[in-house]
Enzyme design. Structure first.
Site, mmCIF file in Angstrom:
data_model
loop_
_atom_site.group_PDB
_atom_site.id
_atom_site.type_symbol
_atom_site.label_atom_id
_atom_site.label_comp_id
_atom_site.label_asym_id
_atom_site.label_seq_id
_atom_site.Cartn_x
_atom_site.Cartn_y
_atom_site.Cartn_z
ATOM 1 N N LYS A 103 -15.187 -56.148 -167.812
ATOM 2 C CA LYS A 103 -15.929 -55.318 -168.777
ATOM 3 C C LYS A 103 -15.298 -53.947 -168.818
ATOM 4 O O LYS A 103 -15.083 -53.326 -167.772
ATOM 5 C CB LYS A 103 -17.399 -55.209 -168.319
ATOM 6 N N GLN A 127 -12.781 -48.457 -163.799
ATOM 7 C CA GLN A 127 -13.905 -49.235 -164.334
ATOM 8 C C GLN A 127 -14.511 -50.164 -163.274
ATOM 9 O O GLN A 127 -15.713 -50.410 -163.278
ATOM 10 C CB GLN A 127 -13.390 -50.047 -165.528
ATOM 11 N N LYS A 181 -16.890 -47.963 -161.225
ATOM 12 C CA LYS A 181 -17.967 -47.463 -162.104
ATOM 13 C C LYS A 181 -18.975 -48.575 -162.369
ATOM 14 O O LYS A 181 -20.187 -48.397 -162.239
ATOM 15 C CB LYS A 181 -17.344 -46.991 -163.416
ATOM 16 N N LYS A 190 -9.918 -53.155 -168.961
ATOM 17 C CA LYS A 190 -9.716 -52.149 -170.010
ATOM 18 C C LYS A 190 -8.575 -52.606 -170.895
ATOM 19 O O LYS A 190 -7.750 -53.422 -170.465
ATOM 20 C CB LYS A 190 -9.353 -50.804 -169.366
ATOM 21 N N GLY A 248 -15.919 -50.085 -177.004
ATOM 22 C CA GLY A 248 -15.108 -49.004 -177.564
ATOM 23 C C GLY A 248 -14.613 -48.039 -176.503
ATOM 24 O O GLY A 248 -14.985 -48.114 -175.329
ATOM 25 N N ASP A 249 -13.742 -47.156 -176.923
ATOM 26 C CA ASP A 249 -13.264 -46.019 -176.125
ATOM 27 C C ASP A 249 -12.626 -45.078 -177.138
ATOM 28 O O ASP A 249 -12.966 -45.143 -178.336
ATOM 29 C CB ASP A 249 -12.254 -46.503 -175.053
ATOM 30 N N THR A 269 -23.218 -42.713 -173.239
ATOM 31 C CA THR A 269 -22.294 -42.067 -172.298
ATOM 32 C C THR A 269 -22.581 -40.569 -172.215
ATOM 33 O O THR A 269 -22.676 -40.000 -171.119
ATOM 34 C CB THR A 269 -20.831 -42.338 -172.701
ATOM 35 N N ASN A 295 -17.332 -39.432 -179.524
ATOM 36 C CA ASN A 295 -18.589 -40.100 -179.203
ATOM 37 C C ASN A 295 -19.277 -39.490 -177.974
ATOM 38 O O ASN A 295 -20.463 -39.150 -178.017
ATOM 39 C CB ASN A 295 -18.327 -41.597 -178.993
ATOM 40 N N SER A 301 -24.020 -50.882 -172.211
ATOM 41 C CA SER A 301 -23.327 -52.077 -172.707
ATOM 42 C C SER A 301 -23.863 -53.322 -171.987
ATOM 43 O O SER A 301 -24.048 -54.379 -172.608
ATOM 44 C CB SER A 301 -21.827 -51.979 -172.455
HETATM 45 P P1 NDP Z 1 -13.507 -40.495 -179.202
HETATM 46 O O1 NDP Z 1 -12.269 -41.076 -179.782
HETATM 47 O O2 NDP Z 1 -14.801 -40.685 -179.888
HETATM 48 O O3 NDP Z 1 -13.311 -38.925 -178.984
HETATM 49 C C1 NDP Z 1 -12.282 -38.409 -178.222
HETATM 50 C C2 NDP Z 1 -12.309 -36.893 -178.321
HETATM 51 O O4 NDP Z 1 -11.344 -36.355 -177.405
HETATM 52 C C3 NDP Z 1 -11.900 -36.383 -179.698
HETATM 53 O O5 NDP Z 1 -12.531 -35.166 -179.938
HETATM 54 C C4 NDP Z 1 -10.394 -36.189 -179.553
HETATM 55 O O6 NDP Z 1 -9.838 -35.254 -180.447
HETATM 56 C C5 NDP Z 1 -10.305 -35.688 -178.118
HETATM 57 N N1 NDP Z 1 -9.004 -36.073 -177.546
HETATM 58 C C6 NDP Z 1 -8.529 -37.335 -177.374
HETATM 59 N N2 NDP Z 1 -7.296 -37.305 -176.864
HETATM 60 C C7 NDP Z 1 -6.994 -36.015 -176.726
HETATM 61 C C8 NDP Z 1 -5.860 -35.335 -176.243
HETATM 62 N N3 NDP Z 1 -4.777 -35.989 -175.805
HETATM 63 N N4 NDP Z 1 -5.908 -33.976 -176.210
HETATM 64 C C9 NDP Z 1 -7.005 -33.297 -176.646
HETATM 65 N N5 NDP Z 1 -8.112 -33.896 -177.118
HETATM 66 C C10 NDP Z 1 -8.096 -35.222 -177.162
HETATM 67 O O7 NDP Z 1 -13.554 -41.057 -177.692
HETATM 68 P P2 NDP Z 1 -14.808 -41.114 -176.695
HETATM 69 O O8 NDP Z 1 -15.688 -39.942 -176.914
HETATM 70 O O9 NDP Z 1 -15.364 -42.477 -176.758
HETATM 71 O O10 NDP Z 1 -14.073 -40.982 -175.277
HETATM 72 C C11 NDP Z 1 -13.826 -39.720 -174.648
HETATM 73 C C12 NDP Z 1 -13.578 -39.932 -173.164
HETATM 74 O O11 NDP Z 1 -14.733 -40.545 -172.567
HETATM 75 C C13 NDP Z 1 -12.403 -40.839 -172.799
HETATM 76 O O12 NDP Z 1 -11.848 -40.384 -171.590
HETATM 77 C C14 NDP Z 1 -13.081 -42.185 -172.570
HETATM 78 O O13 NDP Z 1 -12.306 -43.020 -171.735
HETATM 79 C C15 NDP Z 1 -14.352 -41.725 -171.868
HETATM 80 N N6 NDP Z 1 -15.462 -42.667 -171.886
HETATM 81 C C16 NDP Z 1 -15.970 -43.150 -173.071
HETATM 82 C C17 NDP Z 1 -17.042 -44.012 -173.053
HETATM 83 C C18 NDP Z 1 -17.707 -44.458 -174.309
HETATM 84 O O14 NDP Z 1 -18.770 -45.092 -174.208
HETATM 85 N N7 NDP Z 1 -17.188 -44.161 -175.476
HETATM 86 C C19 NDP Z 1 -17.600 -44.513 -171.779
HETATM 87 C C20 NDP Z 1 -17.081 -43.882 -170.608
HETATM 88 C C21 NDP Z 1 -16.022 -43.015 -170.683
HETATM 89 P P3 NDP Z 1 -9.032 -35.785 -181.735
HETATM 90 O O15 NDP Z 1 -10.061 -36.413 -182.614
HETATM 91 O O16 NDP Z 1 -8.409 -34.574 -182.300
HETATM 92 O O17 NDP Z 1 -8.020 -36.774 -181.213
#
Ligand code: NDP
Length: 448
Positions: A92, A113, A116, A128, A167-168, A212, A243, A379
């Protein structure tokens, strides 16, 4: 060989066997460094090779993803799925679509993961996946064709009892919809539980979108409560605006805090009145625009393409964007400005040097595998609802989420106390508690 030598030998082998995978080395080192006290108390885990087995994924898939863009040109991306551990349940973990995705990044995320998912107490293993595809600037049709091609290869490895992606970064409700549609078409099965993060109308769970970010804030609230503090009246900085970040902002505001800054990959935004969440959601969730557009609607706010979001003074920092986004200098600036607590909404956003600065300064620090576990926990609640063909209310689901986060927090503290004598050491607590649950199951299931 004593325990430290054993751990060192495992780490040396990880580096030798996985050359060039810097993020995976970093994630492995962070966990391995915490395991000495647990292994000293459980020598049987050394005898049965638990740690050597844990750092080697059960299966790693790399595949070609060909698709046709809107101009008719053929494009080729690389897809990945790392099925790391099935000791506690089906693999997962999410899918990431971002140009930076490579095997080392997917492995670091899959490894995190495992622990976690163990911390949530639920029956889910670790995995992943993703692709080096950049959805930014792509039309809906292009994203759909990419998702269909990706799933045309991946489907044969998935199943509600086998491997359940979500998603991620770069993968939200739209992508999950296209992926699910293609899985259903190929298999001729309406297997709701094969993907999570589905929209609520057709098998998704209430509160999964929020989980999250909300969960990270609940975890921070629990950490603050150990010092008699809370969010009320606090200044908060959240990095990212995806997200996780959006729903972290929402919950901070609901608890009386004020998020004064957030960011995306083009820069950061400061709004001293508190981020206008409706405006930000419209920009990011509906228009898929850049954060700089916020200032057009709200001229009192300030956008900066240069500089660091963590230079903005705050009481609480929630890094919610991506790995290694908060380095030593950011940590020093946060401490200098009086930060009280930092919790990782993203996976491994703080470098080891930054974590060392927080620990030395006595700042409460919640590592990602504990602080952002609310997403995967919800999830798992989505899988439960799918299995029983049931739909729970938002309130019911959110109250389960809050309960899981309280439990993860308690486990971190009690395990840290039992294995290191300092209940504030959430890094040790999260790593050791997650490890012990997985190790127990692996020992019972034999050498596989
Ligand atoms: P999204 O794609 O929804 O958002 C990612 C955000 O981070 C955007 O604002 C993006 O900006 C920014 N970002 C991504 N890459 C970079 C980079 N290299 N430098 C600067 N800013 C960056 O992803 P999520 O919110 O889903 O995920 C964010 C983090 O949380 C990740 O580490 C993910 O692994 C972790 N996570 C997510 C979960 C989930 O349920 N979604 C669960 C647990 C952890 P821009 O749009 O400009 O790229």
């Amino acid at each position: 060989m004593n325990v430290s030598e054993h751990i060192e030998a495992v780490y040396t082998e990880v580096r030798r066997r996985n050359p060039g995978e810097a993020e995976f080395h970093q994630a492995a080192a962070e966990v391995l460094e915490s395991l000495t006290p647990a292994l000293e108390r459980h020598p049987e885990y050394i005898e049965t090779g638990i740690v050597e087995r844990l750092v080697e994924p059960e299966r790693q898939l790399i595949f070609r993803v060909p698709w046709v863009d809107d101009r008719g040109a053929v494009r080729v991306n690389r897809g990945f799925r790392v099925e790391f551990s099935s000791a506690l349940g089906p693999y997962k973990g999410g899918l990431r679509f971002h140009p930076s995705v490579n095997l080392g990044i997917v492995k670091f995320l899959g490894f995190e993961q495992i622990f976690k998912n163990a911390l949530t107490g639920m029956a889910i293993g670790g995995g992943k996946g993703g692709a080096d595809f950049d959805p930014k600037g792509r039309s809906d049709g292009e994203v759909m064709r990419f998702c269909q091609s990706f799933m045309t290869e991946l489907y044969r490895h998935l199943g509600e009892h086998t491997d359940v992606p979500a998603g991620d970064i770069g993968v939200g409700g739209r992508e999950i919809g296209y992926l699910f549609g293609q899985y259903k078409r190929i298999t001729n099965r309406y297997e709701s539980g094969v993907l999570t993060g589905k929209p609520v109308g057709w098998g998704g769970s209430h509160a999964r979108t929020e989980a999250t970010g909300y969960g990270a804030v609940y975890f921070t609230q629990e950490m603050l409560a150990t010092r008699g503090e809370d969010f009320d009246g606090r200044r908060v900085v959240v990095s990212g605006s995806g997200n996780v970040a959006l729903y972290a902002v929402e919950k901070v505001h609901a608890l009386g805090g004020r998020v004064v800054a957030c960011s995306d990959s083009s820069g950061y935004l400061v709004d001293e009145d508190g981020i206008d969440l409706e405006l930000l959601k419209d920009l990011k969730e509906v228009r898929r625009a850049r954060i700089s557009d916020y200032v057009e609607a709200k001229p009192a706010a300030r956008f900066s393409a240069r500089g660091r979001v963590f230079d903005i003074p705050c009481d609480i920092a929630l890094p919610c964007a991506t790995q290694n986004e908060l380095g030593r200098d950011d940590a020093v600036a946060l401490v200098k400005n009086g930060v009280r607590a930092v919790a990782e909404g993203a996976n491994m956003p703080c470098t080891p040097e930054a974590v060392a600065v927080f620990r030395e300064a006595g700042v409460l620090f919640g590592p990602g595998k504990a602080a952002n576990a609310g997403g995967v926990a919800t999830s798992a609640l989505e899988m439960q609802q799918n299995a029983s063909r049931d739909t729970w209310s938002f309130e019911q689901t959110e109250s389960r989420l809050a309960e899981v986060m309280r439990d993860v927090h308690t486990q971190c503290r009690t395990t840290a106390e039992a294995y290191g004598g300092n209940s504030d050491d959430y890094v040790l607590g999260a790593n050791a508690a997650g490890f012990l649950r997985v190790a127990d199951a692996m020992a019972a299931q034999g050498v596989i």
